[in-house]
Design an enzyme around this catalytic site. Structure first.
Site, mmCIF file in Angstrom:
data_model
loop_
_atom_site.group_PDB
_atom_site.id
_atom_site.type_symbol
_atom_site.label_atom_id
_atom_site.label_comp_id
_atom_site.label_asym_id
_atom_site.label_seq_id
_atom_site.Cartn_x
_atom_site.Cartn_y
_atom_site.Cartn_z
ATOM 1 N N HIS A 81 0.865 -1.197 0.000
ATOM 2 C CA HIS A 81 0.000 0.000 0.000
ATOM 3 C C HIS A 81 0.895 1.238 0.000
ATOM 4 C CE1 HIS A 81 -3.725 2.233 1.734
ATOM 5 N NE2 HIS A 81 -2.797 3.147 1.453
ATOM 6 N N HIS A 238 -9.516 2.386 0.924
ATOM 7 C CA HIS A 238 -9.118 3.228 2.063
ATOM 8 C C HIS A 238 -10.370 3.450 2.911
ATOM 9 C CE1 HIS A 238 -5.524 4.181 -0.241
ATOM 10 N NE2 HIS A 238 -5.061 4.887 0.757
ATOM 11 N N GLU A 241 -10.452 6.157 7.756
ATOM 12 C CA GLU A 241 -9.169 6.714 8.201
ATOM 13 C C GLU A 241 -9.450 8.005 8.958
ATOM 14 O OE1 GLU A 241 -6.389 7.580 5.062
ATOM 15 O OE2 GLU A 241 -4.785 8.105 6.458
ATOM 16 N N ASN A 339 2.142 6.740 2.479
ATOM 17 C CA ASN A 339 2.691 7.923 1.792
ATOM 18 C C ASN A 339 4.176 8.124 2.107
ATOM 19 O OD1 ASN A 339 -0.299 8.272 2.454
ATOM 20 N ND2 ASN A 339 0.044 9.707 0.779
#
Ligand SMILES: [Zn+2]
Length: 446
Positions: A81, A238, A241, A339
């Protein structure tokens, strides 16, 4: 690099196509066959022959060959991911508040600067870093807000082909669930299917503390599933979150998969709010996810960075989901980078050893370590449909990481920048790229 690792590196480089690697400690959970474990580690000799792991034998079997001197040996990791099309932008677009909405706004603004060349330069920089650290396969999410101009998908297809044989690259769409309605949803799903991708969306919808999700959620979710079913696509979502107890999409995804008899693999990421929802609700959510065969992937560094961030206030929770409970219920749990040097996470270097080390500390994946090493390689490999990756087994390609560290605290206390990466049994002589190479793209240091 330590002298010992330099010597080992030179010995392997000089060893030719058929050699023994002596005295390695392998995480027991990453071995399918071989000698008995001492605790969580197995001490053994491995014969490498023409790019493959030919034999895993008890310590002392090998007559000669380079010795790890008891150091650890792991398979090449799978980073399941990531966000490589928006990675590495921090130098030009920071997140002024460091929180989730700061990230959303900053990334939306930065997308105006995205050309194919811009995306490709940053994407390839991240690939080179991952490769140098030993990663063998990556799934990236791709910004898919403009279905009629899928720049990230064009770049992905180019890089996937260029990097074939070095890193196996997969992609999933990411766009808010409501973007999949109407004609744009069809166009986007077609792009995903034509690119060999996975259908992904993001839902952070919340009904508040006790409320149900908004009424439009379920029809949109069923439509999203139908787009995947019509094209035989897997899902990567996703989900939830946030730190809102009303963010309850995960249980509805499990129920929807079960009700529809959805057959393709589903991976869900984040699921942060589950950790602050009532115990009974969390248990039922996990039970249904396990029944639906859903895999979860956890992004501990990004969660810790974004969740519970309020200026001037110390964070009170870690932001991560209920991995121990999920594993106990039979769910497949993986860890991943998420990220890298963008407004959702200011740091990171596509290094799964860092991810595993931080995951251990944040999620308590220790005492005992048990089968948690599978979250680094074997579990994401299985979730991504890559059965040849992720385990140390006879007949597998010898894509390996070699460390000086022997036990767990030695392994988890240092970054191991001097690890040796073997690809098909040969020493990989590649360094992570210099950040200065990005100056021309993002304008300077981040
Ligand atoms: Zn993500």
């Amino acid at each position: 690099m330590s002298q010992a690792m330099q010597r080992l590196r030179a010995e392997i480089a000089a060893a030719g196509p058929d050699y023994w690697l002596r005295d390695a400690r392998v995480p027991a959970a990453l071995l399918t066959t071989g000698p008995a474990a001492e605790g969580d580690l197995v001490r053994c000799d491995l014969r490498i022959s023409h790019g493959k792991v030919a034999t895993i034998a008890p310590l002392g079997t090998a007559p000669a060959g380079p010795s790890l001197d008891g150091g650890q040996l792991w398979p090449g990791p799978v980073d399941g991911h990531t966000h490589m099309d928006k990675g590495q932008i921090w130098g030009r677009t920071a997140n002024p508040t460091g929180d989730f909405f700061g990230a959303l706004n900053a990334c939306a603004a930065d997308r105006n600067a995205w050309t194919d060349a811009d995306i490709e330069a940053r994407f390839e920089f991240s690939l080179r870093a991952a490769y140098a650290h030993g990663t063998v396969a990556i799934r990236t999410h791709l910004e898919s807000f403009a279905p009629r101009d899928p720049a990230s998908w064009r770049v992905f297809r180019r890089l996937r082909d260029r990097w074939a044989g070095r890193i196996t690259l997969q992609a999933s769409s990411i766009a808010p669930l409501d973007r999949f309605q109407g004609e744009d949803g069809e166009i986007l799903a077609n792009t995903v299917a034509e690119s060999g991708g996975v259908l992904g969306m993001v839902s952070r919808l919340s009904g508040g503390v006790h409320d149900a999700l908004p009424p439009e959620f379920q029809p949109m979710l069923d439509h999203f599933f139908s787009l995947a079913e019509a094209r035989g696509l897997a899902l990567d979502l996703h989900i939830d979150e946030s730190g809102e107890t009303g963010a309850k999409a995960l249980i509805e995804i499990a129920r929807t998969a079960l009700r529809r008899g959805f057959k393709a693999p589903i991976q869900v990421g984040h699921c942060c709010s589950l950790a602050i929802q009532p115990e009974e609700f969390a248990r039922e959510t996990i039970r249904l996810c396990a029944e639906a065969g859903i895999s979860v992937i956890v992004l501990p560094m990004c969660n810790m960075y974004l969740q519970d961030r309020v200026a001037g206030r110390t964070p009170r929770w870690r932001g991560v989901t209920l991995v121990h409970e999920m594993r106990a219920a039979g769910m497949r749990v993986s860890v991943a980078s998420d990220n890298t040097r963008d407004p959702f996470y200011a740091y990171g270097d596509m290094d799964m050893v860092e991810v595993y080390r931080e995951a251990t500390r944040i999620l308590h994946l220790d005492h005992p370590v048990g089968d948690w090493p599978r979250a680094f390689s074997a579990n994401p490999a299985a979730a991504l449909g890559l059965p040849d990756h992720g385990m140390i087994r006879e007949g597998a390609t010898a894509d390996l990481l070699l460390f000086r560290a022997r036990g767990w605290t030695e392994f988890l206390s240092r970054p191991h920048a001097d690890r040796i990466v073997l690809r098909a049994g040969a020493v990989l002589d590649v360094e992570p790229p210099d950040f200065r190479e990005l100056d021309a793209v993002i304008g300077g240091p981040g």
